[in-house]
Scaffold this motif. Structure first.
Motif, PDB file in Angstrom:
ATOM      1  N   THR A   9      -3.976 -18.703 -22.834  1.00 51.86           N
ATOM      2  CA  THR A   9      -2.542 -18.963 -22.935  1.00 51.86           C
ATOM      3  C   THR A   9      -1.861 -19.145 -21.586  1.00 51.86           C
ATOM      4  O   THR A   9      -0.675 -19.457 -21.544  1.00 51.86           O
ATOM      5  CB  THR A   9      -1.853 -17.801 -23.664  1.00 51.86           C
ATOM      6  N   CYS A  10      -2.564 -18.917 -20.496  1.00 54.06           N
ATOM      7  CA  CYS A  10      -1.916 -19.023 -19.192  1.00 54.06           C
ATOM      8  C   CYS A  10      -2.966 -19.258 -18.105  1.00 54.06           C
ATOM      9  O   CYS A  10      -4.161 -19.262 -18.384  1.00 54.06           O
ATOM     10  CB  CYS A  10      -1.113 -17.754 -18.893  1.00 54.06           C
ATOM     11  N   GLY A  12      -3.825 -17.246 -15.868  1.00 53.83           N
ATOM     12  CA  GLY A  12      -4.655 -16.053 -15.722  1.00 53.83           C
ATOM     13  C   GLY A  12      -5.889 -16.129 -16.609  1.00 53.83           C
ATOM     14  O   GLY A  12      -6.982 -15.719 -16.216  1.00 53.83           O
ATOM     15  N   CYS A  13      -5.702 -16.655 -17.817  1.00 52.37           N
ATOM     16  CA  CYS A  13      -6.830 -16.843 -18.730  1.00 52.37           C
ATOM     17  C   CYS A  13      -7.814 -17.863 -18.156  1.00 52.37           C
ATOM     18  O   CYS A  13      -9.031 -17.674 -18.226  1.00 52.37           O
ATOM     19  CB  CYS A  13      -6.342 -17.342 -20.087  1.00 52.37           C
TER      20      CYS A  13
HETATM   21 CU   LIG Z   1      -3.550 -15.688 -20.069  1.00 53.82          CU
END
Ligand SMILES: [Cu+2]
Length: 73
Positions: A9-10, A12-13
């Motif tokens: 989802t971002c 970071g993922c």
């Molecule tokens: Cu994420």
């Protein structure tokens, strides 16, 4: 090879997924894109294989949704 992965989802993922893959023996490059859900991986097929990559992605908490290549499942 490109894997279709669900659950990113971002950025970071993206980093988490690419990091766990790059850590594996035989993986030369891994790039994830959470907007498309695609993870591009360059790896040495003598050292590792698609099933190993999928297991790592799923252990990290994401789902590999496409299985058109390899038939490893
Ligand atoms: Cu994420």
């Amino acid at each position: 090879m490109t894997l279709q992965v669900e659950g990113m989802t971002c950025t970071g993922c993206e980093q988490r997924v690419s990091k766990v893959l790059r850590r594996l023996d035989g993986v030369r490059e891994a790039t994830a894109d959470h907007r498309t859900g695609q993870v591009r991986v360059r790896f040495d097929p003598i050292v590792t294989d698609r099933a190993v990559l999928e297991t790592q992605i799923e252990t990290a908490g994401y789902q590999v949704t496409d299985d058109q290549q390899g038939g490893s499942r």
